[in-house]
Write an enzyme that holds these catalytic residues in place. Structure first.
Site, PDB file in Angstrom:
ATOM      1  N   HIS A  13     -12.365  24.301  13.196  1.00 36.35           N
ATOM      2  CA  HIS A  13     -12.816  23.011  13.529  1.00 36.35           C
ATOM      3  C   HIS A  13     -12.845  23.041  15.060  1.00 36.35           C
ATOM      4  O   HIS A  13     -11.826  23.223  15.655  1.00 36.35           O
ATOM      5  CB  HIS A  13     -11.957  21.952  12.958  1.00 36.35           C
ATOM      6  N   HIS A  55     -17.758  17.613  22.033  1.00 31.53           N
ATOM      7  CA  HIS A  55     -17.559  16.583  20.946  1.00 31.53           C
ATOM      8  C   HIS A  55     -17.795  15.301  21.295  1.00 31.53           C
ATOM      9  O   HIS A  55     -18.677  14.772  20.696  1.00 31.53           O
ATOM     10  CB  HIS A  55     -16.085  16.749  20.148  1.00 31.53           C
TER      11      HIS A  55
HETATM   12  O1  G3P Z   1     -17.072  18.375  10.605  1.00 30.97           O
HETATM   13  C1  G3P Z   1     -15.818  17.919  10.619  1.00 30.97           C
HETATM   14  C2  G3P Z   1     -15.511  16.936  11.673  1.00 30.97           C
HETATM   15  O2  G3P Z   1     -15.593  17.683  12.955  1.00 30.97           O
HETATM   16  C3  G3P Z   1     -16.018  15.605  11.519  1.00 30.97           C
HETATM   17  O3  G3P Z   1     -15.191  14.740  12.573  1.00 30.97           O
HETATM   18  O4  G3P Z   1     -14.846  13.752  14.610  1.00 30.97           O
HETATM   19  O5  G3P Z   1     -14.546  16.009  14.322  1.00 30.97           O
HETATM   20  O6  G3P Z   1     -16.989  15.147  14.554  1.00 30.97           O
HETATM   21  P1  G3P Z   1     -15.242  15.131  14.109  1.00 30.97           P
END
Ligand code: G3P
Length: 250
Positions: A13, A55
């Site tokens: 992630h 992000h």
């Molecule tokens: O794709 C899984 C996760 O990344 C979704 O949540 O907030 O990390 O974009 P976020």
């Protein structure tokens, strides 16, 4: 794409973000070193329309410099340090472009590209990302995901060979997505928040011929539980831990 990978598939992630600054080349390289099965990253457009990997809609948290990504041209984003806040030893890491990430790790692991134009949903992010994917000929190594169904519909039209997963927000906010995700042919997977994943949901989605990829799972007990329930993949900051928990070596 994951024919010989044991389940659950381990997605790093934002890269191996427990060990290196999220969404940087360092964290993606570390995901490869730690033998994650796939990488997850977040893409949005700079002010001059370049797909960049970060992000948040702002640069504040990861670089310490205030600003909106959508207001900053690539040259300004490149001046920021995306590593130092995580650890001094990563100072000098930059916010990467999608191009750079594909050049560095594109052929090595499948990549889940989250389309994160949540504050600028009418921009042409998907078109621009699709062009980069085509340039590197990675259509069959990409999974698109987004909380915005319209992004995935556009991706389906532009790059039918890439896979697509609908992200469901948490708890009551994600109820509609958890329902729609199973019903629409646009999606190959539904990606729920880990507190919303339960055996009944997994069974129903599998009956609907969808995979279930759960975010963001960093706790060994939750990792074990999700495997027992038959989820197809997890997004984790710690691929090394996930490999250990799943008995796949360090
Ligand atoms: O794709 C899984 C996760 O990344 C979704 O949540 O907030 O990390 O974009 P976020």
């Amino acid at each position: 794409m994951f024919a010989n990978v044991p389940r659950p598939i381990i997605f790093a992630h934002r890269g191996a973000s427990a060990y290196a600054p999220e969404n940087t080349l360092a964290s993606f390289k570390m995901a490869v070193e730690q033998r994650a099965d796939a990488i997850e990253l977040d893409v949005k457009l700079s002010a001059d329309g370049v797909p960049v990997v970060i992000h948040d809609p702002t640069t504040d948290r990861t670089t310490g410099a205030p600003g909106r990504v959508a207001d900053l041209p690539l040259a300004a984003l490149r001046e920021l340090d995306a590593g130092r806040r995580f650890d001094e030893k990563f100072s000098g890491e930059r916010i990467p472009t999608l191009d750079e990430v594909f050049e560095t790790v594109g052929g090595k692991l499948p990549i889940n590209v989250e389309l994160t134009n949540y504050s600028t949903p009418t921009d042409d992010l998907v078109e621009r990302v699709a062009a980069v994917v085509k340039k590197y000929n990675l259509q069959d190594k990409i999974i698109f995901s987004s909380f915005l169904p319209a992004n995935l519909e556009t991706a389906a039209r532009l790059l039918p060979d890439a896979r697509r997963g609908l992200l469901a927000s948490y708890l009551w906010k994600g109820r509609e997505a958890r329902k729609q995700g199973g019903q629409s042919d646009v999606y190959h997977s539904l990606n729920p928040f880990y507190l919303d994943a339960w055996p009944g949901l997994v069974r129903r989605l599998h009956r609907q011929n969808k995979q279930v990829f759960v975010y963001t799972v960093n706790n060994p007990l939750v990792m074990r539980m999700l495997k027992a329930w038959g989820v197809d993949g997890i997004f984790t900051d710690d691929p090394l831990l996930a490999r250990r928990v799943y008995g796949r070596g360090a």
